[in-house]
Design an enzyme around this catalytic site. Structure first.
Site, PDB file in Angstrom:
ATOM      1  N   GLU A 128       0.862  -1.171   0.000  1.00 60.17           N
ATOM      2  CA  GLU A 128       0.000   0.000   0.000  1.00 60.17           C
ATOM      3  C   GLU A 128       0.900   1.224   0.000  1.00 60.17           C
ATOM      4  O   GLU A 128       1.939   1.232   0.657  1.00 60.17           O
ATOM      5  CB  GLU A 128      -0.899   0.053   1.248  1.00 60.17           C
ATOM      6  CG  GLU A 128      -1.963  -1.011   1.309  1.00 60.17           C
ATOM      7  CD  GLU A 128      -1.518  -2.295   1.990  1.00 60.17           C
ATOM      8  OE1 GLU A 128      -2.254  -3.280   1.943  1.00 60.17           O
ATOM      9  OE2 GLU A 128      -0.393  -2.321   2.564  1.00 60.17           O
ATOM     10  N   TYR A 140       7.653   2.224  -7.762  1.00 59.51           N
ATOM     11  CA  TYR A 140       6.989   0.924  -7.828  1.00 59.51           C
ATOM     12  C   TYR A 140       6.581   0.584  -9.254  1.00 59.51           C
ATOM     13  O   TYR A 140       6.725  -0.556  -9.694  1.00 59.51           O
ATOM     14  CB  TYR A 140       5.784   0.896  -6.886  1.00 59.51           C
ATOM     15  CG  TYR A 140       6.137   1.174  -5.438  1.00 59.51           C
ATOM     16  CD1 TYR A 140       7.311   0.692  -4.860  1.00 59.51           C
ATOM     17  CD2 TYR A 140       5.301   1.937  -4.641  1.00 59.51           C
ATOM     18  CE1 TYR A 140       7.644   0.959  -3.545  1.00 59.51           C
ATOM     19  CE2 TYR A 140       5.623   2.204  -3.308  1.00 59.51           C
ATOM     20  CZ  TYR A 140       6.790   1.716  -2.774  1.00 59.51           C
ATOM     21  OH  TYR A 140       7.103   1.980  -1.475  1.00 59.51           O
TER      22      TYR A 140
END
Length: 184
Positions: A128, A140
């Site tokens: 998250e 990411y």
């Protein structure tokens, strides 16, 4: 269940990476003597930090958790952790000291966490990230994570939403990024 032989192999891991303008960084499993410095960094990086007791339990007792520390000139400048559950790795936290960000250290730490996850049988990885943390999201995405959902009001300090991100083939990500000489 994580077998003892794999645990012993993982405890011996040390990843050494050359970072431009810094010489070498070392990425290795967090040991009990590293916890106080990890907690200092946690407090610096997060508004609601984990306690020293929480880290101690994670590192010393949680058989499903693996934590790596990044050291530069013997100083802790980063750390990251994963939980290994049913063939998946869930990133619990990842932090780089503000003075060392944007140098590729977070990328190397994340790739190292993927390598540990594979050693323990994981094929996928999830995390998250704050909806407002565009820099982390970009990192990411560079490492093949895609958006998989939203957790509304996930962060207790601000009520901010969290974006759920997934990498469905961490082995492919490692091969692609290590093979190309990136961070090797």
């Amino acid at each position: 269940m994580i077998d003892k032989d794999k645990q012993e192999r993982q405890d011996k891991y040390m990843y050494i990476h050359y970072i431009e303008d810094m010489d070498y960084i070392y990425i290795q499993p967090v040991k009990s003597h590293d916890i106080a410095k990890v907690v200092e960094l946690e407090r610096l990086c997060f508004p609601i930090p984990w306690s020293e007791e929480s880290f101690r339990i994670e590192v010393e007792q949680n058989r499903f958790a693996r934590y790596l520390v990044v050291k530069y000139k013997r100083e802790v400048i980063g750390y990251g952790g994963i939980w290994l559950i049913l063939g998946e790795a869930h990133i619990t936290n990842i932090a780089i000291h503000p003075n060392y960000r944007r140098r590729g250290i977070g990328r190397e730490l994340l790739l190292s966490l993927m390598e540990v996850a594979i050693e323990f049988g994981a094929e996928k990885m999830t995390l998250e990230v704050r909806k407002s943390n565009k820099g982390a999201q970009a990192l990411y995405e560079q490492l093949d994570f895609t958006r998989g959902g939203l957790r509304r009001g996930y962060y207790a300090d601000t009520g901010e939403d969290a974006i759920i991100m997934w990498n469905d083939d961490i082995r492919d990500t490692i091969e692609k990024h290590r093979r190309n000489g990136c961070g090797a």
